[in-house]
Design an enzyme around this catalytic site. Structure first.
Site, short mmCIF file in Angstrom:
data_model
loop_
_atom_site.label_atom_id
_atom_site.label_comp_id
_atom_site.label_asym_id
_atom_site.label_seq_id
_atom_site.Cartn_x
_atom_site.Cartn_y
_atom_site.Cartn_z
N LYS A 158 0.84 -1.31 -0.02
CA LYS A 158 0.01 -0.01 -0.06
C LYS A 158 0.74 1.23 0.02
O LYS A 158 2.10 1.24 0.61
CB LYS A 158 -0.92 0.04 1.31
CG LYS A 158 -1.76 -1.04 1.25
CD LYS A 158 -2.77 -0.93 2.51
CE LYS A 158 -3.92 -1.98 2.31
NZ LYS A 158 -4.92 -1.88 3.58
N GLY A 164 -8.74 4.92 -1.40
CA GLY A 164 -9.68 4.58 -2.44
C GLY A 164 -9.07 3.74 -3.51
O GLY A 164 -9.40 3.59 -4.47
N TYR A 202 -2.34 -9.91 3.55
CA TYR A 202 -3.82 -9.72 3.04
C TYR A 202 -4.61 -10.65 3.59
O TYR A 202 -4.47 -11.61 3.85
CB TYR A 202 -3.36 -10.29 1.40
CG TYR A 202 -4.82 -10.09 0.64
CD1 TYR A 202 -5.38 -8.73 0.27
CD2 TYR A 202 -5.42 -11.37 0.06
CE1 TYR A 202 -6.67 -9.03 -0.39
CE2 TYR A 202 -6.47 -11.09 -0.71
CZ TYR A 202 -7.08 -10.08 -0.81
OH TYR A 202 -8.21 -10.06 -1.62
N HIS A 208 -15.62 -4.93 5.83
CA HIS A 208 -15.21 -3.33 5.86
C HIS A 208 -16.33 -2.84 7.23
O HIS A 208 -17.27 -2.54 6.95
CB HIS A 208 -15.18 -2.39 4.78
CG HIS A 208 -15.17 -1.01 4.91
ND1 HIS A 208 -14.17 -0.36 4.47
CD2 HIS A 208 -15.62 -0.15 5.99
CE1 HIS A 208 -14.15 0.95 4.79
NE2 HIS A 208 -15.01 1.04 5.68
N LYS A 237 -18.53 2.83 -2.13
CA LYS A 237 -19.52 2.33 -1.13
C LYS A 237 -20.75 2.45 -1.93
O LYS A 237 -21.03 3.15 -2.49
CB LYS A 237 -19.59 2.85 0.12
CG LYS A 237 -18.39 2.52 0.98
CD LYS A 237 -18.37 3.30 2.50
CE LYS A 237 -16.81 3.05 2.86
NZ LYS A 237 -16.60 4.15 3.95
N GLU A 275 -11.66 2.66 10.63
CA GLU A 275 -12.04 1.80 9.75
C GLU A 275 -11.15 0.76 10.14
O GLU A 275 -9.85 0.63 10.17
CB GLU A 275 -11.46 2.08 8.28
CG GLU A 275 -12.25 3.19 7.42
CD GLU A 275 -11.82 3.47 5.97
OE1 GLU A 275 -12.36 4.00 5.32
OE2 GLU A 275 -10.88 2.62 5.59
N ASN A 290 -10.67 8.08 9.08
CA ASN A 290 -10.97 9.21 8.09
C ASN A 290 -11.44 10.44 9.18
O ASN A 290 -11.91 10.40 10.29
CB ASN A 290 -12.51 8.96 7.53
CG ASN A 290 -12.22 7.72 6.60
OD1 ASN A 290 -11.10 7.62 5.82
ND2 ASN A 290 -13.05 6.61 6.78
N ARG A 292 -13.17 13.22 8.60
CA ARG A 292 -13.96 14.15 8.07
C ARG A 292 -15.44 13.26 8.45
O ARG A 292 -15.46 12.21 8.79
CB ARG A 292 -14.16 14.20 6.58
CG ARG A 292 -14.18 12.49 6.01
CD ARG A 292 -14.37 12.43 4.67
NE ARG A 292 -14.67 11.23 4.03
CZ ARG A 292 -13.99 10.19 3.91
NH1 ARG A 292 -12.49 10.50 4.05
NH2 ARG A 292 -14.28 9.13 3.43
N ARG A 338 -27.18 4.50 -1.83
CA ARG A 338 -26.56 5.62 -2.55
C ARG A 338 -27.12 5.24 -3.99
O ARG A 338 -26.95 4.52 -4.61
CB ARG A 338 -25.12 5.61 -2.56
CG ARG A 338 -24.33 5.69 -1.32
CD ARG A 338 -22.85 5.75 -1.51
NE ARG A 338 -22.20 5.73 -0.47
CZ ARG A 338 -20.88 6.25 -0.13
NH1 ARG A 338 -20.14 6.91 -0.95
NH2 ARG A 338 -20.33 6.23 1.14
C1 MV4 Z 1 -6.78 -4.39 2.62
C2 MV4 Z 1 -7.53 -5.63 2.21
C3 MV4 Z 1 -7.08 -6.86 2.67
N1 MV4 Z 1 -6.15 -6.95 3.30
N2 MV4 Z 1 -5.85 -4.47 3.34
C4 MV4 Z 1 -9.42 -1.29 -0.02
C5 MV4 Z 1 -9.40 0.29 -0.13
C6 MV4 Z 1 -8.22 0.52 1.01
N3 MV4 Z 1 -8.82 1.64 2.00
C7 MV4 Z 1 -8.00 -0.67 1.76
N4 MV4 Z 1 -8.61 -1.83 1.02
C8 MV4 Z 1 -8.26 -2.88 1.29
N5 MV4 Z 1 -7.36 -3.26 2.20
C9 MV4 Z 1 -5.34 -5.80 3.89
N6 MV4 Z 1 -4.16 -5.85 4.51
C10 MV4 Z 1 -8.88 -5.44 1.51
C11 MV4 Z 1 -9.06 -4.29 0.94
C12 MV4 Z 1 -10.21 -4.05 0.23
C13 MV4 Z 1 -11.50 -3.65 0.49
C14 MV4 Z 1 -11.68 -3.04 1.75
C15 MV4 Z 1 -12.72 -2.40 2.12
C16 MV4 Z 1 -13.74 -2.51 1.28
C17 MV4 Z 1 -13.70 -2.80 0.09
C18 MV4 Z 1 -12.57 -3.54 -0.36
C19 MV4 Z 1 -12.42 -3.92 -1.65
C20 MV4 Z 1 -11.50 -4.51 -1.91
C21 MV4 Z 1 -10.19 -4.49 -1.37
#
Ligand code: MV4
Length: 450
Positions: A158, A164, A202, A208, A237, A275, A290, A292, A338
């Site tokens: 990351k 996003g 991962y 979420h 979302k 989050e 976040n 905001r 939404r």
């Molecule tokens: C992750 C994950 C799985 N493992 N991190 C997506 C947006 C960003 N804010 C972080 N995200 C993710 N991070 C780890 N270590 C899966 C996602 C992710 C995700 C997270 C929340 C809502 C939808 C998502 C869709 C794909 C991946």
């Protein structure tokens, strides 16, 4: 209390803020672009001032024009809403320099939380569970690979300045690590002029889940339970709900206490969201904060009975929070859908144009937050969100029934919307069973993911 607030936003959130101010007896100033001359926020505010051409960069993102407008109109505070300048630390700092209250946390906190690898480190030091992974920033493939081997594949690479889904890649093993690290880092350099990366384990098919917090200037921090925002498409979302069907009262209290600890650790003030990723074994991990008010704040308002915008204004003016944690009573179940100007048949392509007719549902437990009206021209320059339909029922089953009924009654004519897609989600058996995770749309609506 403030005499006059300038609303540095547009669309439904600007309307939402203007209404809260009016209820509180605070005068409002709308800022609008040339494309928003006839927008609802422009028409509803006590005063309105044009700040530039249609493009966001020249209007709603133009700090100098917005600050000049605030001084000229003699407003004492700015509410930034979400998006645009809401998480811009430089803007929050400039407000202070102009003797204007920025309704939100300090520039320092926005900066600290905006830097995701620094936020991670701060939370680790505060004893907040984070996704297993790196503590220090990573700049090179070589170092990254060494650390990834220690974490164990698969890993998520990351960008520290990301968000996003930008500057983010999964690596399944050593073979694909170098390519994914370089791609994520290049994307980050290009998008954010920053090569700072971090690496996490991962988490597969997580939920979420985010906790709403509110903090005042006296060190009081409360949490208002969670929202399940797992149903997303390309990191946008689609539907949010509270409570999360998978969370017990014990887990809620545990996550809430952790979120409050996280906020206290940074001396947080105003509205914020922590989050978390919730894995299949109900382990939760801090992901981001976040700084905001969020799009989906109404679901929390419905279950808590609080007005989060009013609360933001109160604490920014130096008042204490209106309730203590003990007085927070979460009741029933809320869902938000939404509704966007987009075509699900054409890969959700934005579809601006003239709305010829609108009919909104109503009744017990139904809320509509929108800026649209019959004969309104949806500009092509901004986000495609048109309307938020929020329902509140005694439990999840009743909330789903209400949402189905309300979606069935909602009419928006003249442009394409995702209304039918939302209806399909509400009628999906897996949704009814609460099987929401971040792969939900991919798993149950693959035809919409091509
Ligand atoms: C992750 C994950 C799985 N493992 N991190 C997506 C947006 C960003 N804010 C972080 N995200 C993710 N991070 C780890 N270590 C899966 C996602 C992710 C995700 C997270 C929340 C809502 C939808 C998502 C869709 C794909 C991946």
């Amino acid at each position: 209390m403030f005499q006059k607030i300038l609303v540095a936003n547009r669309g439904e959130i600007a309307v939402r803020i203007i209404r809260a101010c009016r209820e509180m007896g605070i005068k409002t100033v709308a800022v609008y672009s040339e494309a928003d001359k006839d927008a609802l926020h422009t028409l509803l505010a006590d005063e309105a001032i044009c700040i530039g051409p249609a493009s966001s960069a020249q209007s709603y993102l133009n700090m100098e024009r917005i600050l000049t407008a605030t001084v000229a109109m003699k407003a004492d505070a700015i509410h930034p809403g979400f998006g645009f300048l809401s998480e811009n630390a430089r803007f929050a700092e400039l407000c202070g320099k102009c003797n204007i209250t920025f309704i939100g946390p300090s520039a320092e906190i926005i900066n600290k939380m905006g830097n995701k690898s620094e936020a991670r480190k701060t939370m680790m030091d505060a004893g907040v569970p984070v996704v297993p992974g790196t503590k220090e920033p990573v700049f090179t493939v070589e170092k990254g690979l060494e650390l990834a081997k220690g974490i164990g594949f698969p890993v998520m690479i990351k960008a520290s300045s990301g968000g996003g889904g930008k500057g983010m890649r999964i690596s399944w093993g050593e073979e694909d690590f170098t390519m994914n690290f370089q791609n994520a880092q290049q994307e980050s350099i290009k998008g954010f002029s920053d090569d700072t990366m971090y690496i996490e384990k991962y988490i597969e098919q997580p939920k979420h889940v985010e906790i709403q917090i509110m903090a005042d200037k006296f060190g009081n921090v409360i949490h208002l339970g969670e929202r399940d925002c797992s149903i997303q498409r390309r990191h946008q979302k689609v539907l949010e709900e509270s409570p999360c069907a998978a969370i017990s009262q014990e887990l809620r209290e545990n996550m809430g206490a952790v979120a409050v600890r996280a906020a206290k650790a940074v001396g947080y003030e105003n509205a914020g969201t922590i989050e978390f990723l919730l894995d299949k074994n109900k382990n939760f991990y801090f992901m981001e904060m976040n700084t905001r008010i969020q799009v989906e704040h109404p679901v929390t308002e419905m279950v808590s009975g609080l007005d989060l915008i009013k609360e933001q204004i109160l604490v920014a003016a130096g008042e204490p929070l209106s309730v203590t944690q003990d007085q927070v009573k979460l009741k029933g179940h809320a869902i938000e859908c939404r509704i966007n100007a987009e075509n699900p048949q054409k890969n959700f392509m934005p579809c601006p144009g003239r709305i010829t007719n609108v009919h909104v549902p109503g009744g017990n437990g139904i809320r509509v937050d929108t800026h649209i009206y019959s004969d309104y021209q949806v500009p092509a320059n901004y986000d495609s969100m048109l309307l938020k339909l929020i329902v509140h029922g005694k439990d999840r089953e009743e909330a789903i029934a209400k949402m189905r009924s309300a979606l069935g009654e909602l009419i928006i004519e003249g442009i394409e919307t995702n209304l039918d897609f939302q209806y399909e989600i509400l009628n999906n058996p897996a949704f009814e069973e609460g099987k929401t995770d971040t792969d939900f749309i991919l798993a149950y609506f693959p035809e919409y993911c091509k």
